[in-house]
Design a protein around this motif. Structure first.
Motif, PDB file in Angstrom:
ATOM      1  N   ASP A 173       0.820  -1.212   0.000  1.00  0.00           N
ATOM      2  CA  ASP A 173       0.000   0.000   0.000  1.00  0.00           C
ATOM      3  C   ASP A 173       0.854   1.262   0.000  1.00  0.00           C
ATOM      4  O   ASP A 173       0.582   2.209  -0.737  1.00  0.00           O
ATOM      5  N   LEU A 174       1.897   1.284   0.837  1.00  0.00           N
ATOM      6  CA  LEU A 174       2.736   2.474   0.927  1.00  0.00           C
ATOM      7  C   LEU A 174       3.915   2.437  -0.041  1.00  0.00           C
ATOM      8  O   LEU A 174       4.712   3.375  -0.089  1.00  0.00           O
ATOM      9  N   TYR A 456      -0.465   5.296   9.343  1.00  0.00           N
ATOM     10  CA  TYR A 456      -1.085   5.042   8.035  1.00  0.00           C
ATOM     11  C   TYR A 456      -1.987   6.216   7.659  1.00  0.00           C
ATOM     12  O   TYR A 456      -1.930   6.721   6.526  1.00  0.00           O
ATOM     13  N   LYS A 460      -1.241   8.855   4.561  1.00  0.00           N
ATOM     14  CA  LYS A 460      -2.189   8.863   3.452  1.00  0.00           C
ATOM     15  C   LYS A 460      -2.946  10.185   3.317  1.00  0.00           C
ATOM     16  O   LYS A 460      -3.297  10.587   2.200  1.00  0.00           O
ATOM     17  N   THR A 461      -3.230  10.857   4.428  1.00  0.00           N
ATOM     18  CA  THR A 461      -4.042  12.085   4.361  1.00  0.00           C
ATOM     19  C   THR A 461      -3.199  13.349   4.429  1.00  0.00           C
ATOM     20  O   THR A 461      -3.683  14.427   4.078  1.00  0.00           O
ATOM     21  N   LEU A 506     -10.060   7.811   1.198  1.00  0.00           N
ATOM     22  CA  LEU A 506      -9.035   6.815   1.484  1.00  0.00           C
ATOM     23  C   LEU A 506      -9.654   5.478   1.860  1.00  0.00           C
ATOM     24  O   LEU A 506      -9.215   4.422   1.390  1.00  0.00           O
TER      25      LEU A 506
END
Length: 513
Positions: A173-174, A456, A460-461, A506
């Motif tokens: 994911d990252l 996380y 992501k944000t 997200l």
């Protein structure tokens, strides 16, 4: 009422009027909903209107001339409210959202108790007993105290699963490739002076040397996402913690040989030799003050005193030759010079007052009678030559990694330091209300899960964990009970009005609509 549902009023044996929503199927009448029994004129007005609303919402087919229903009169609305009670305000939206985040981090298969304990570290970190009370208050989630404590002790059985999920999340994911990992340690002290089998006094980063504490080693990705942790006894030297953690991490990621970035305290001569033997590449801070006088003179003579100027030197630690990259910074020089002048002034004043029993950097014991201490001019000259200079030790050749990149990689250590700050300040890993080794490790593992979820969301944000928590906490649900029917209705704020729309994007389609 339009369509296939109608409202029916029937006198009961007690003299009340039963209001029902029914459907005619041939000659048979089927009761779809018993709305309630009216015992006075006001209830006779409210219940039919409520039945009409229910019927309109559950029609099999819309009316031919369906349109916007006329708003109820204020008196009718007030009458309806007169028979309702606000039972509680809950925060199910926050819990559902953080559960969706846990699933994104690969933690969805764990028992809900572990997820609830982790998300409560984000929302309102406190003791386990208080956490169980808040879960009931905020989310209507109940756990028996005895069952919860017994289940918590088994979380260590899931540590490999949790850390594997962290590695997979970072990779898939990252988009981390683990070519570089960051390692650092911190200490957590206990509000006690009595040591136990796992809590022991030692070097404390919280300046609590007399109190027992534990040592925590943490591996993060370059972006600061945690992927591995270890808990050690409080008297463990931090340099002895790295190899165990790196070895376990290597077993998880397979053939990848990551570049290890660590603080100066992590690497001794023996540790560097062990890393060399296992073919690990590393970057660490260099303790320039501990090197030889000749090497310090070489740095002083060859490194230009210009901002960001750097030079690579070869240095022998015992029998091992490594590269030491030295960089000069104007800002660091000003800071070092201020501290240097204060230490010199302090030492001279102590000598003048004959208060040499107090500690000072530039004082040393004297062999002369009547002078127990003298000013250490050699140490002063040595320290002055290193003002503004930071050193980095590495076994990576310059052809493979330029000096500027080595320095940049080392500076990424602030990510793991920031993860520790999150753990201590936001997630409040301490105070720890446990004493046994298993209970302490279980607590730290719950904090590790919370750190996974928090980092996380931050990555992501692009928002801080505090901002995310505040946004989630704005959304509440009002649980309202109809006293006539006994039904409970839930009215929730519209989450789409949240300022942090990135959060909803997200977690979609995981997002609980």
């Amino acid at each position: 009422m339009r369509g296939n549902l109608t409202v029916r009023k029937v006198k009961t044996a007690s003299g009340a009027t039963a209001v029902q929503v029914v459907r005619n199927e041939g000659r048979k009448r089927v009761i779809i909903k018993h709305v309630g029994s009216a015992h006075n004129e006001r209830e006779c007005e409210v219940l039919p209107a409520r039945a009409e609303s229910y019927g309109e919402a559950h029609q099999r087919q819309p009316g031919m001339f369906a349109g916007t229903p006329a708003p109820p009169s204020s008196s009718l609305f007030q009458n309806a409210l007169a028979h309702t009670t606000l039972i509680s305000l809950t925060r199910q939206f926050s819990r559902n959202t953080l559960f969706a985040c846990a699933r994104k981090c690969g933690l969805g298969r764990l028992p809900e108790l572990y997820l609830d304990l982790a998300l409560m570290r984000i929302i309102e970190p406190t003791s386990k007993l208080r956490t169980l009370e808040l879960l009931q208050r905020y989310f209507n989630v109940s756990y028996l105290k005895r069952t919860a404590y017994r289940t918590l002790s088994k979380i260590l059985e899931h540590q490999e699963e949790i850390e594997t999920a962290a590695i997979q999340t970072a990779c898939n994911d990252l988009k981390e490739n683990f070519c570089l990992v960051l390692y650092d340690v911190t200490t957590l002290y206990f509000e006690s002076f009595k040591e136990h089998d796992f809590q022991k006094p030692g070097f404390s980063k919280d300046n609590k040397p007399r109190q027992p504490h534990i040592v925590i080693g943490l591996i993060t990705t370059r972006s600061g996402f945690p992927v591995m942790h270890e808990v050690f006894e409080g008297n463990t030297f931090e340099g002895n913690t790295m190899l165990d953690a790196v070895h376990r991490f290597q077993e998880r990621v397979g053939e990848t040989r990551p570049l290890i970035v660590a603080d100066a305290s992590m690497l001794s001569t023996a540790r560097m030799q062990q890393l060399e033997n296992k073919e690990y590449r590393y970057i660490a801070g260099a303790r320039l003050a501990d090197t030889s006088i000749g090497f310090i003179e070489q740095i002083h003579n060859e490194l230009p005193r210009m901002d960001t100027a750097s030079r690579r030197f070869s240095y022998a630690y015992a029998e091992q030759k490594v590269s030491v990259i030295c960089e000069f910074s104007e800002a660091r020089y000003k800071k070092d010079k201020r501290e240097f002048d204060k230490q010199v002034e302090r030492a001279l004043k102590l000598l003048e007052r004959n208060e040499t029993g107090r500690r000072a950097k530039f004082l040393k014991k004297s062999k002369e009678k009547g002078k127990p201490f003298v000013f250490d001019t050699a140490l002063q000259a040595k320290a002055e030559k290193l003002l503004g200079i930071k050193g980095y030790v590495t076994n990576i050749p310059e052809q493979e990694m330029p000096d500027a990149e080595v320095v940049a990689n080392y500076r990424d250590l602030w990510h793991v330091e920031q993860a520790f700050r999150m753990n201590n300040l936001e997630l409040k890993a301490r105070p720890i209300f446990h004493h046994t080794k298993e209970a302490i490790r279980s607590h730290i593992l719950v904090c590790f899960m919370a750190m996974m979820m928090g980092k996380y969301l931050e990555i992501k944000t692009g928002r801080s964990l505090r901002q995310i928590r505040d946004e989630l906490w704005r959304v509440q649900e009002a649980n309202i009970r109809d006293e006539l029917t006994g039904e409970v209705y839930v009215l929730r704020m519209d989450p789409n009005e949240l300022a942090n729309s990135e959060l909803i994007k997200l977690l979609d389609p995981e997002f609980p609509h």
